[in-house]
Design a protein around this motif. Sequence first.
Motif, PDB file in Angstrom:
ATOM      1  N   LYS A   2     -31.514  43.535 -40.622  1.00  0.00           N
ATOM      2  CA  LYS A   2     -31.837  42.254 -40.314  1.00  0.00           C
ATOM      3  C   LYS A   2     -30.204  41.503 -40.496  1.00  0.00           C
ATOM      4  CE  LYS A   2     -36.382  41.308 -41.706  1.00  0.00           C
ATOM      5  NZ  LYS A   2     -37.221  40.233 -42.561  1.00  0.00           N
ATOM      6  N   LYS A   3     -29.472  42.187 -41.468  1.00  0.00           N
ATOM      7  CA  LYS A   3     -28.247  41.185 -41.604  1.00  0.00           C
ATOM      8  C   LYS A   3     -27.385  41.914 -40.486  1.00  0.00           C
ATOM      9  CE  LYS A   3     -28.216  41.317 -46.842  1.00  0.00           C
ATOM     10  NZ  LYS A   3     -27.491  41.955 -47.916  1.00  0.00           N
ATOM     11  N   ILE A   4     -27.321  42.783 -39.952  1.00  0.00           N
ATOM     12  CA  ILE A   4     -26.427  43.244 -38.781  1.00  0.00           C
ATOM     13  C   ILE A   4     -26.776  42.438 -37.552  1.00  0.00           C
ATOM     14  CG2 ILE A   4     -26.099  45.255 -37.108  1.00  0.00           C
ATOM     15  CD1 ILE A   4     -26.426  47.038 -39.480  1.00  0.00           C
ATOM     16  N   ILE A   5     -28.288  41.990 -37.361  1.00  0.00           N
ATOM     17  CA  ILE A   5     -28.597  41.321 -36.074  1.00  0.00           C
ATOM     18  C   ILE A   5     -28.136  39.960 -36.443  1.00  0.00           C
ATOM     19  CG2 ILE A   5     -30.668  40.522 -34.904  1.00  0.00           C
ATOM     20  CD1 ILE A   5     -31.968  43.470 -35.501  1.00  0.00           C
ATOM     21  N   LEU A   6     -28.411  39.445 -37.568  1.00  0.00           N
ATOM     22  CA  LEU A   6     -27.933  38.098 -38.140  1.00  0.00           C
ATOM     23  C   LEU A   6     -26.374  37.808 -37.664  1.00  0.00           C
ATOM     24  CD1 LEU A   6     -29.014  35.326 -38.816  1.00  0.00           C
ATOM     25  CD2 LEU A   6     -28.765  36.226 -41.406  1.00  0.00           C
ATOM     26  N   SER A   7     -25.748  38.995 -38.412  1.00  0.00           N
ATOM     27  CA  SER A   7     -24.179  38.889 -38.193  1.00  0.00           C
ATOM     28  C   SER A   7     -23.717  38.625 -36.611  1.00  0.00           C
ATOM     29  CB  SER A   7     -23.515  40.197 -38.775  1.00  0.00           C
ATOM     30  OG  SER A   7     -23.919  40.232 -40.402  1.00  0.00           O
ATOM     31  N   ALA A  12     -21.760  35.889 -31.946  1.00  0.00           N
ATOM     32  CA  ALA A  12     -22.110  35.461 -30.496  1.00  0.00           C
ATOM     33  C   ALA A  12     -21.928  34.271 -30.407  1.00  0.00           C
ATOM     34  CB  ALA A  12     -23.254  36.137 -30.004  1.00  0.00           C
ATOM     35  N   LEU A  13     -22.480  33.367 -31.402  1.00  0.00           N
ATOM     36  CA  LEU A  13     -22.457  31.944 -31.433  1.00  0.00           C
ATOM     37  C   LEU A  13     -21.306  31.149 -31.536  1.00  0.00           C
ATOM     38  CD1 LEU A  13     -24.449  29.430 -31.126  1.00  0.00           C
ATOM     39  CD2 LEU A  13     -24.908  29.458 -33.408  1.00  0.00           C
ATOM     40  N   ALA A  14     -20.568  31.707 -32.497  1.00  0.00           N
ATOM     41  CA  ALA A  14     -19.272  31.325 -32.921  1.00  0.00           C
ATOM     42  C   ALA A  14     -18.203  31.541 -31.881  1.00  0.00           C
ATOM     43  CB  ALA A  14     -18.696  32.050 -34.003  1.00  0.00           C
ATOM     44  N   GLY A  15     -18.474  32.708 -30.928  1.00  0.00           N
ATOM     45  CA  GLY A  15     -17.548  32.959 -29.894  1.00  0.00           C
ATOM     46  C   GLY A  15     -17.977  31.949 -28.611  1.00  0.00           C
ATOM     47  N   LEU A  16     -19.427  31.561 -28.626  1.00  0.00           N
ATOM     48  CA  LEU A  16     -19.478  30.492 -27.468  1.00  0.00           C
ATOM     49  C   LEU A  16     -18.828  29.075 -27.610  1.00  0.00           C
ATOM     50  CD1 LEU A  16     -23.210  31.458 -26.706  1.00  0.00           C
ATOM     51  CD2 LEU A  16     -21.226  31.684 -25.338  1.00  0.00           C
ATOM     52  N   THR A  17     -19.110  29.003 -29.006  1.00  0.00           N
ATOM     53  CA  THR A  17     -18.593  27.370 -29.398  1.00  0.00           C
ATOM     54  C   THR A  17     -16.853  27.349 -29.314  1.00  0.00           C
ATOM     55  OG1 THR A  17     -18.483  27.992 -31.758  1.00  0.00           O
ATOM     56  CG2 THR A  17     -20.527  26.964 -30.892  1.00  0.00           C
TER      57      THR A  17
END
Length: 92
Positions: A2-7, A12-17
Amino acid sequence: MKKIILSAAFLALAGLTTVKASDIKNPVRVAVQQDSVTKTPVELKDLPEPVQKTLQSEPVKAWTPTAAFLVTNPDKSTYYQVDVKKKQKPVL
């Protein structure tokens, strides 16, 4: 797991922003066009006779004139603008 998927989702979200926060390459230009119509205040008593007759005619008689302006267009044509207010019937 779960931690790997969450990371991964967080990265990915940080890259988009960061992509969305980049500088604007094409600046937006705003064009302002000046209106050359002039409105000159006129006293109601100083309105020309045809305008005063129109204000006293039957369909317009129910309205009270509040202000008048002499409007001059860029092509030097003129007309009178008369602001009116509807008479209020008293509520019983």
